[in-house]
Design a protein around this motif. Structure first.
Motif, PDB file in Angstrom:
ATOM      1  N   PRO A 186      -1.989  -1.822  -6.264  1.00  0.00           N
ATOM      2  CA  PRO A 186      -2.687  -2.078  -7.527  1.00  0.00           C
ATOM      3  C   PRO A 186      -2.797  -0.849  -8.424  1.00  0.00           C
ATOM      4  N   THR A 187      -2.514   0.332  -7.888  1.00  0.00           N
ATOM      5  CA  THR A 187      -2.680   1.564  -8.667  1.00  0.00           C
ATOM      6  C   THR A 187      -1.375   1.925  -9.381  1.00  0.00           C
ATOM      7  N   GLU A 188      -1.441   1.980 -10.716  1.00  0.00           N
ATOM      8  CA  GLU A 188      -0.231   2.163 -11.517  1.00  0.00           C
ATOM      9  C   GLU A 188       0.482   3.478 -11.188  1.00  0.00           C
ATOM     10  N   SER A 195       2.303  -3.180  10.986  1.00  0.00           N
ATOM     11  CA  SER A 195       1.070  -2.590  10.455  1.00  0.00           C
ATOM     12  C   SER A 195       0.935  -1.162  10.942  1.00  0.00           C
ATOM     13  N   VAL A 196       0.546  -0.276  10.032  1.00  0.00           N
ATOM     14  CA  VAL A 196       0.305   1.120  10.439  1.00  0.00           C
ATOM     15  C   VAL A 196      -1.195   1.426  10.451  1.00  0.00           C
ATOM     16  N   ALA A 197      -2.006   0.403  10.277  1.00  0.00           N
ATOM     17  CA  ALA A 197      -3.458   0.621  10.169  1.00  0.00           C
ATOM     18  C   ALA A 197      -4.064   1.026  11.505  1.00  0.00           C
ATOM     19  N   ALA A 198      -4.882   2.053  11.474  1.00  0.00           N
ATOM     20  CA  ALA A 198      -5.576   2.484  12.682  1.00  0.00           C
ATOM     21  C   ALA A 198      -6.550   1.400  13.124  1.00  0.00           C
ATOM     22  N   GLY A 199      -6.560   1.147  14.420  1.00  0.00           N
ATOM     23  CA  GLY A 199      -7.601   0.302  14.990  1.00  0.00           C
ATOM     24  C   GLY A 199      -7.388  -1.201  14.897  1.00  0.00           C
ATOM     25  N   PRO A 224       2.226   6.061  12.565  1.00  0.00           N
ATOM     26  CA  PRO A 224       3.059   7.172  12.068  1.00  0.00           C
ATOM     27  C   PRO A 224       2.164   8.377  11.762  1.00  0.00           C
ATOM     28  N   ASN A 225       2.733   9.411  11.167  1.00  0.00           N
ATOM     29  CA  ASN A 225       1.891  10.484  10.621  1.00  0.00           C
ATOM     30  C   ASN A 225       2.554  11.055   9.360  1.00  0.00           C
ATOM     31  N   THR A 226       1.793  11.817   8.599  1.00  0.00           N
ATOM     32  CA  THR A 226       2.270  12.186   7.258  1.00  0.00           C
ATOM     33  C   THR A 226       3.460  13.160   7.231  1.00  0.00           C
ATOM     34  N   LYS A 261      -5.886   0.441   4.008  1.00  0.00           N
ATOM     35  CA  LYS A 261      -6.976   0.884   4.877  1.00  0.00           C
ATOM     36  C   LYS A 261      -7.423  -0.254   5.801  1.00  0.00           C
ATOM     37  N   PRO A 262      -7.798   0.079   7.030  1.00  0.00           N
ATOM     38  CA  PRO A 262      -8.263  -0.972   7.954  1.00  0.00           C
ATOM     39  C   PRO A 262      -9.408  -1.789   7.358  1.00  0.00           C
ATOM     40  N   GLN A 263     -10.251  -1.115   6.584  1.00  0.00           N
ATOM     41  CA  GLN A 263     -11.437  -1.791   6.041  1.00  0.00           C
ATOM     42  C   GLN A 263     -11.098  -2.900   5.047  1.00  0.00           C
ATOM     43  N   GLY A 302       0.831  -1.201   0.000  1.00  0.00           N
ATOM     44  CA  GLY A 302       0.000   0.000   0.000  1.00  0.00           C
ATOM     45  C   GLY A 302       0.862   1.245   0.000  1.00  0.00           C
ATOM     46  N   ALA A 303       1.003   1.858  -1.190  1.00  0.00           N
ATOM     47  CA  ALA A 303       1.868   3.052  -1.303  1.00  0.00           C
ATOM     48  C   ALA A 303       1.021   4.305  -1.469  1.00  0.00           C
ATOM     49  N   GLY A 304       0.000   4.415  -0.615  1.00  0.00           N
ATOM     50  CA  GLY A 304      -0.877   5.584  -0.637  1.00  0.00           C
ATOM     51  C   GLY A 304      -0.288   6.729   0.167  1.00  0.00           C
ATOM     52  N   ASN A 305      -1.155   7.509   0.784  1.00  0.00           N
ATOM     53  CA  ASN A 305      -0.693   8.715   1.488  1.00  0.00           C
ATOM     54  C   ASN A 305       0.346   8.402   2.557  1.00  0.00           C
ATOM     55  N   MET A 306       0.022   7.432   3.429  1.00  0.00           N
ATOM     56  CA  MET A 306       0.939   7.155   4.543  1.00  0.00           C
ATOM     57  C   MET A 306       2.107   6.291   4.094  1.00  0.00           C
ATOM     58  N   GLY A 307       1.820   5.288   3.293  1.00  0.00           N
ATOM     59  CA  GLY A 307       2.901   4.402   2.848  1.00  0.00           C
ATOM     60  C   GLY A 307       3.963   5.156   2.077  1.00  0.00           C
ATOM     61  N   PHE A 308       3.535   6.001   1.160  1.00  0.00           N
ATOM     62  CA  PHE A 308       4.519   6.717   0.343  1.00  0.00           C
ATOM     63  C   PHE A 308       5.292   7.744   1.169  1.00  0.00           C
ATOM     64  N   SER A 312      -1.333  11.968  17.591  1.00  0.00           N
ATOM     65  CA  SER A 312      -0.284  12.211  16.585  1.00  0.00           C
ATOM     66  C   SER A 312      -0.613  11.651  15.208  1.00  0.00           C
ATOM     67  N   GLY A 313      -1.413  10.572  15.153  1.00  0.00           N
ATOM     68  CA  GLY A 313      -1.758  10.007  13.840  1.00  0.00           C
ATOM     69  C   GLY A 313      -2.663  10.944  13.055  1.00  0.00           C
ATOM     70  N   SER A 314      -3.742  11.346  13.700  1.00  0.00           N
ATOM     71  CA  SER A 314      -4.698  12.264  13.058  1.00  0.00           C
ATOM     72  C   SER A 314      -4.302  13.717  13.247  1.00  0.00           C
TER      73      SER A 314
HETATM   74  N1  LIG Z   1      -3.036   8.990   6.145  1.00  0.00           N
HETATM   75  C1  LIG Z   1      -2.538   9.141   7.350  1.00  0.00           C
HETATM   76  O1  LIG Z   1      -2.247  10.275   7.793  1.00  0.00           O
HETATM   77  C2  LIG Z   1      -2.302   7.951   8.214  1.00  0.00           C
HETATM   78  C3  LIG Z   1      -2.753   6.698   7.853  1.00  0.00           C
HETATM   79  N2  LIG Z   1      -2.522   5.624   8.667  1.00  0.00           N
HETATM   80  C4  LIG Z   1      -2.986   4.306   8.256  1.00  0.00           C
HETATM   81  O2  LIG Z   1      -2.355   4.005   7.035  1.00  0.00           O
HETATM   82  C5  LIG Z   1      -3.178   3.151   6.280  1.00  0.00           C
HETATM   83  C6  LIG Z   1      -3.279   3.693   4.863  1.00  0.00           C
HETATM   84  O3  LIG Z   1      -3.891   4.957   4.922  1.00  0.00           O
HETATM   85  P1  LIG Z   1      -3.688   5.999   3.739  1.00  0.00           P
HETATM   86  O4  LIG Z   1      -2.302   5.912   3.247  1.00  0.00           O
HETATM   87  O5  LIG Z   1      -4.207   7.280   4.227  1.00  0.00           O
HETATM   88  O6  LIG Z   1      -4.682   5.388   2.653  1.00  0.00           O
HETATM   89  P2  LIG Z   1      -4.523   5.410   1.067  1.00  0.00           P
HETATM   90  O7  LIG Z   1      -5.861   5.050   0.520  1.00  0.00           O
HETATM   91  O8  LIG Z   1      -3.898   6.683   0.629  1.00  0.00           O
HETATM   92  O9  LIG Z   1      -3.486   4.229   0.792  1.00  0.00           O
HETATM   93  C7  LIG Z   1      -3.854   2.884   0.809  1.00  0.00           C
HETATM   94  C8  LIG Z   1      -3.213   2.225  -0.377  1.00  0.00           C
HETATM   95  O10 LIG Z   1      -3.466   0.827  -0.345  1.00  0.00           O
HETATM   96  C9  LIG Z   1      -3.500   0.406  -1.670  1.00  0.00           C
HETATM   97  N3  LIG Z   1      -4.092  -0.924  -1.759  1.00  0.00           N
HETATM   98  C10 LIG Z   1      -5.391  -1.301  -1.796  1.00  0.00           C
HETATM   99  N4  LIG Z   1      -5.503  -2.633  -1.953  1.00  0.00           N
HETATM  100  C11 LIG Z   1      -4.233  -3.118  -1.983  1.00  0.00           C
HETATM  101  C12 LIG Z   1      -3.683  -4.418  -2.121  1.00  0.00           C
HETATM  102  N5  LIG Z   1      -4.446  -5.503  -2.245  1.00  0.00           N
HETATM  103  N6  LIG Z   1      -2.334  -4.549  -2.113  1.00  0.00           N
HETATM  104  C13 LIG Z   1      -1.545  -3.475  -1.971  1.00  0.00           C
HETATM  105  N7  LIG Z   1      -2.018  -2.209  -1.853  1.00  0.00           N
HETATM  106  C14 LIG Z   1      -3.345  -2.038  -1.855  1.00  0.00           C
HETATM  107  C15 LIG Z   1      -4.305   1.477  -2.372  1.00  0.00           C
HETATM  108  O11 LIG Z   1      -4.107   1.450  -3.786  1.00  0.00           O
HETATM  109  C16 LIG Z   1      -3.735   2.727  -1.731  1.00  0.00           C
HETATM  110  O12 LIG Z   1      -2.649   3.254  -2.468  1.00  0.00           O
HETATM  111  C17 LIG Z   1      -4.524   3.088   6.983  1.00  0.00           C
HETATM  112  O13 LIG Z   1      -4.668   1.852   7.602  1.00  0.00           O
HETATM  113  C18 LIG Z   1      -4.472   4.207   7.990  1.00  0.00           C
HETATM  114  O14 LIG Z   1      -5.176   3.892   9.167  1.00  0.00           O
HETATM  115  C19 LIG Z   1      -1.820   5.736   9.833  1.00  0.00           C
HETATM  116  C20 LIG Z   1      -1.355   6.934  10.236  1.00  0.00           C
HETATM  117  C21 LIG Z   1      -1.590   8.159   9.495  1.00  0.00           C
END
Ligand SMILES: NC(=O)C1=CN([C@@H]2O[C@H](COP(=O)(O)OP(=O)(O)OC[C@H]3O[C@@H](n4cnc5c(N)ncnc54)[C@H](O)[C@@H]3O)[C@@H](O)[C@H]2O)C=CC1
Ligand SMILES: O=C(O)[C@@H]1CCC=N1
Length: 287
Positions: A61-63, A115-119, A139-141, A95-97, A36-42, A191-193
């Protein structure tokens, strides 16, 4: 007796030898898989890329997100089925969901799980990825610029694993540990939110500036730099925030007039308490 040891050399994957030459710290080489290289991962990945001793792999999965991860030096994969099973640490940042759906295939991979997932608690994670060392990190962003705050909770983690976690969190900011997992929702609420609360305060301050007649760009510049400067001072001055507040507040002056509004009824404190409680409660629900 000869000290050279060919079997150890052959046991090392080539990247480890490369890393050992590059950093001179063979014992700290590690392969980290970010799921998961979304907001927090990246945000974290950008910091990890500065650590020359890490082999970084990313699944998303997102190119477009894979492309930006590749741009900072990660090996990228669209699906878990493509990923080499050579992991020392699997970082779950989805995402936790979707955790229940995404995590189980990684039970087949070696290494620890972070795991960095909330909850999502350690017991639930263990049910998904099996018996192994599991670390929760909140963590946080601001990690994206090396100014993050990460709080860890570890079960079954030895000193080596804790050191690897601290290496991953240390390169993106400060690290703290909790011994009671029950506090992780409170950590998340602060600190997370927390960065979002501060960004909203910047929005409010800029909006107030506009209402007082400032041009929008100037109002935003003033609000943003004031929060950034005050935050940096609060960290570096070595004095309590209350002392720094008093240094701004001339008796009978402008700041006192504003603080009377903010503090007299306890309105801001009550609002922040209620916001933090709502975040904590939502973390519990997600669990
Ligand atoms: N955004 C934040 O400030 C913070 C987020 N977190 C936690 O980080 C986690 C991610 O949150 P965000 O980065 O905000 O969400 P996000 O939606 O930006 O990133 C989630 C990523 O997971 C990817 N994904 C979905 N299905 C996948 C799969 N099967 N394999 C690999 N990747 C997959 C999505 O394409 C997306 O890039 C959550 O669990 C959240 O609780 C924790 C601390 C702070
Ligand atoms: O809003 C969320 O649920 C995540 C966890 C902390 C910050 N973002």
């Amino acid at each position: 007796m000869a000290t050279s040891s060919p079997p150890v050399i052959w046991a090392c994957p080539p990247w480890r030898l490369w890393g050992a030459r590059k950093t001179g710290r063979a014992e700290t080489m590690a392969t980290v898989l970010l799921v998961g290289a979304g907001n927090m991962g990246f945000a974290m990945l950008k910091g990890w890329a500065k650590d020359g001793g890490l082999r970084l792999m990313v699944v998303d999965p997102t190119e477009a997100l894979r492309d930006r991860a590749a741009a900072v030096g990660a090996e990228v994969y669209a699906d878990v089925a493509e990923v080499p099973r050579e992991t020392d640490m699997i970082v779950l940042a989805v995402k936790p969901q979707v955790m229940d759906k995404v995590a189980p295939p990684y039970a087949e991979f070696p290494g620890a799980v972070m795991s960095v997932a909330a909850g999502v608690g350690v017991a639930r994670l263990r049910g998904l990825v099996g018996e192994r060392p599991i670390v929760r990190v909140m963590p946080n962003t601001p990690a994206a610029i090396g100014q993050g705050m990460s709080v860890g909770y570890a079960e079954g983690a030895d000193d080596t694993l804790r050191a690897l976690v601290e290496r991953l969190t240390g390169v993106v900011g400060e690290t703290a540990w909790i011994e009671d997992e029950g506090l992780m929702d409170a950590v998340t609420a602060i600190s997370g939110s927390g960065p979002a609360y501060v960004f909203h305060f910047i929005e409010c301050l800029a909006s107030a500036g506009e209402k007082l007649g400032l041009a929008p760009e100037l109002a935003l510049q003033l609000a943003r730099q004031t929060v950034a400067g005050a935050g940096a001072l609060a960290r570096e001055a070595g004095e309590a925030p209350g002392v720094l507040r008093e240094q701004v507040t001339s008796p009978g002056g402008t700041t006192a007039a504003a603080l009377a509004v903010l503090r007299e009824t306890g309105a801001l404190e009550r609002l922040v308490n209620e916001a933090a409680e709502a975040a904590r409660d939502r973390g519990r629900e997600l669990g």
